[in-house]
Design an enzyme around this catalytic site. Sequence first.
Site, short mmCIF file in Angstrom:
data_model
loop_
_atom_site.label_atom_id
_atom_site.label_comp_id
_atom_site.label_asym_id
_atom_site.label_seq_id
_atom_site.Cartn_x
_atom_site.Cartn_y
_atom_site.Cartn_z
N GLY A 169 1.42 4.22 -7.40
CA GLY A 169 2.47 4.79 -8.24
C GLY A 169 2.30 4.35 -9.67
N GLY A 170 3.42 4.33 -10.39
CA GLY A 170 3.37 3.96 -11.80
C GLY A 170 2.82 2.56 -12.01
N GLY A 404 -27.31 15.15 -32.98
CA GLY A 404 -26.09 14.42 -33.27
C GLY A 404 -26.10 13.04 -32.63
CB ALA A 405 -27.56 11.80 -29.48
C1 HXC Z 1 10.13 -3.48 -1.05
C2 HXC Z 1 8.24 -3.52 0.22
C3 HXC Z 1 7.62 -2.60 -0.63
C4 HXC Z 1 8.36 -2.14 -1.75
C5 HXC Z 1 6.23 -3.10 0.90
N1 HXC Z 1 7.34 -3.79 1.16
N2 HXC Z 1 6.39 -2.35 -0.19
N3 HXC Z 1 9.48 -3.96 0.01
N4 HXC Z 1 9.61 -2.60 -1.91
N5 HXC Z 1 7.84 -1.29 -2.61
C6 HXC Z 1 7.56 -4.72 2.25
C7 HXC Z 1 7.64 -4.03 3.59
O1 HXC Z 1 8.95 -3.59 3.84
C8 HXC Z 1 7.22 -5.16 4.52
O2 HXC Z 1 8.34 -6.02 4.68
C9 HXC Z 1 6.21 -5.92 3.71
O3 HXC Z 1 6.44 -5.56 2.35
C10 HXC Z 1 4.79 -5.56 4.04
O4 HXC Z 1 4.70 -4.15 4.03
P1 HXC Z 1 3.99 -3.34 5.22
O5 HXC Z 1 4.34 -1.91 5.03
O6 HXC Z 1 4.29 -3.97 6.52
O7 HXC Z 1 2.47 -3.63 4.91
P2 HXC Z 1 1.22 -2.65 5.04
O8 HXC Z 1 1.21 -1.98 6.36
O9 HXC Z 1 0.05 -3.48 4.66
O10 HXC Z 1 1.44 -1.52 3.93
C11 HXC Z 1 1.46 -1.87 2.56
C12 HXC Z 1 1.91 -0.66 1.72
C13 HXC Z 1 3.25 -0.10 2.27
C14 HXC Z 1 0.81 0.39 1.76
C15 HXC Z 1 2.02 -1.17 0.30
O11 HXC Z 1 4.15 -1.19 2.40
C16 HXC Z 1 3.85 0.90 1.36
O12 HXC Z 1 3.45 2.07 1.37
N6 HXC Z 1 4.84 0.46 0.59
C17 HXC Z 1 5.56 1.34 -0.32
C18 HXC Z 1 4.66 1.68 -1.48
C19 HXC Z 1 5.41 2.51 -2.49
O13 HXC Z 1 5.58 3.73 -2.30
N7 HXC Z 1 5.93 1.83 -3.50
C20 HXC Z 1 6.58 2.47 -4.58
C21 HXC Z 1 5.48 3.04 -5.45
S1 HXC Z 1 6.14 3.74 -6.83
P3 HXC Z 1 8.60 -6.81 6.03
O14 HXC Z 1 9.89 -7.49 5.77
O15 HXC Z 1 8.64 -5.79 7.12
O16 HXC Z 1 7.44 -7.71 6.15
C22 HXC Z 1 6.22 2.51 -7.87
C23 HXC Z 1 6.86 2.91 -9.11
C24 HXC Z 1 6.43 2.01 -10.22
O17 HXC Z 1 5.86 1.45 -7.65
C25 HXC Z 1 6.96 2.68 -11.41
C26 HXC Z 1 6.47 2.15 -12.66
C27 HXC Z 1 6.69 3.18 -13.70
#
Ligand code: HXC
Length: 514
Positions: A169-170, A404-405
């Site tokens: 994401g971002g 040009g290069a």
């Molecule tokens: C809160 C999160 C989290 C998040 C993971 N966890 N991502 N908690 N916010 N963004 C937590 C899970 O709930 C889990 O907690 C632990 O971290 C490990 O995650 P798992 O899913 O079990 O691990 P894994 O299977 O290795 O997968 C990792 C992952 C997946 C691919 C990163 O967790 C995932 O897709 N997370 C969401 C990613 C996402 O969409 N983020 C937002 C992106 S947008 P527990 O307690 O069960 O251990 C963004 C915007 C930024 O970031 C903007 C800036 C402009």
Amino acid sequence: MKDKIELLKKKKAEAKSGGGEDKIALQHSKGKLTARERIELLIDEGTFEEVDMFVKHRSREFGLDKQQFPGDGVVTGFAKINNRPVAIYSQDFTVFGGSLSEAHAEKICKIMDMAMKVGIPVIGLNDSGGARIQEGVVSLGGYAEIFLRNTLASGVIPQISAILGPCAGGAVYSPAITDFIFMVKHTSHMFVTGPNVVKTVTHEEVSFEDLGGAETHAAKSGVAHFALDNEVEIFEGIRNLIDYLPLNYKDSAPEYKFDFNRELIEPKLNDIVPDNPNKPYNMKDIIHLLTDEGEFLEVHKYFAENLIVGFGRVGGISIGIVANQPQLLAGVLDINASVKGARFVRFCDAFNIPLLVLEDVPGFLPGTEQEWNGIIRHGSKLLFAFCEATVPKVTVIIRKAYGGAYDVMNSKHIRGDFNFAWPSAEIAVMGPKGAVEIIFKKEISESSNREEALNQKLDEYIYKFANPYVAAERGYIDDVIEPAVTKLKLIKAFQLLKNKVDKNPKKKHCNIPL
Ligand code: HXC
């Protein structure tokens, strides 16, 4: 006091345990190290001074108030690498997946602010699920605070990112603004939207690895500057890179001891360029013979391989090398090569690292694909970057310097300080065949023996233009040199240029063609 010290020790041990033993075991089972193990491998032993170990998030939603981990998913502080100071943050995937909360962001911002005040590089070790979903916009605000600092720090202190897990994401835009991105193969991924969203929106089926793995970003997108096999190699790579860089834009890169009495003539250089001007050779063979101990840290090794960029040392001085690679696409400049080169040149110029250009370029790549995708816009970036650079700039024309290069590759006209050419250099508006077919079109087509007429004109053109002497007569080339003496010439040039001062006109900022 004794009890209080015991309590302190207990609290520190708790903070150091991150998300707990189970989560650490899970992290290891994925082939990943913990945030603290990573820092220890990166830095000089025993130099880490941690800050904000006790910081906790302030979130109340979704039961988060009952889940508190001191440090809140990121370890931050200051340390030394080869006895020089750096600021470091290392995201801890064992705590909420390393996701970025308001407090987590504040910790990163705090060490970045200090790094700016004292003028030291920032190294970010990224392993995070992105914005902490439970915190909503507060977390997005945290990212924006980091993006702002990355931007303001750009050109002031070197910023290095390692991607050691997810970065989605971002969140990708923080590393993207930094100077160098290291990615570890197979366990790191970067993408704006993951495979599931891609499938929903574009109906494409793609794996995590193909979409945003290290090899994809190193070879296809150019997002990653380095793709390495494991985390240990990543930390060695960062340490190696740091050694070539100054601490900040006012500083100079560390100068290494060099024995100037050693043999500096290198006869092997006389035998690298083939007699046939259309035959390729490996420019890296020349680079390794010119740099101290043959060392060369190649940047963007797998991206736009027709242009080579990277760091080396000549006579102990850290330099940035930009070289055409005749082995790939004859060393032609295309869109990706221009962008790659421009970014590297601008980094070196921002941080007082002298530039060496090794030139063998037949020109810019023709074709609709290049024109429609903006070779004019992108090619001008490389030209702009060399034009604005005020660091010491030395060029050696090894073979071709066409069109040009010729101008772009740090020619004398755009403030090249020393421009040398090997006797094999061909400096002209275009290659002999293309040129002859244009300027002698009529004579050749009207001749009774076209082939003979073409060959005669070719010989004439090669004799007149495909050599370095026309340029040398004008002073565009300072000296035509035997290849074997090149290292000696470069050492003398970079020593002389050590105290070079050159300035650009005052302005708010330039408007490089983006
Ligand atoms: C809160 C999160 C989290 C998040 C993971 N966890 N991502 N908690 N916010 N963004 C937590 C899970 O709930 C889990 O907690 C632990 O971290 C490990 O995650 P798992 O899913 O079990 O691990 P894994 O299977 O290795 O997968 C990792 C992952 C997946 C691919 C990163 O967790 C995932 O897709 N997370 C969401 C990613 C996402 O969409 N983020 C937002 C992106 S947008 P527990 O307690 O069960 O251990 C963004 C915007 C930024 O970031 C903007 C800036 C402009």
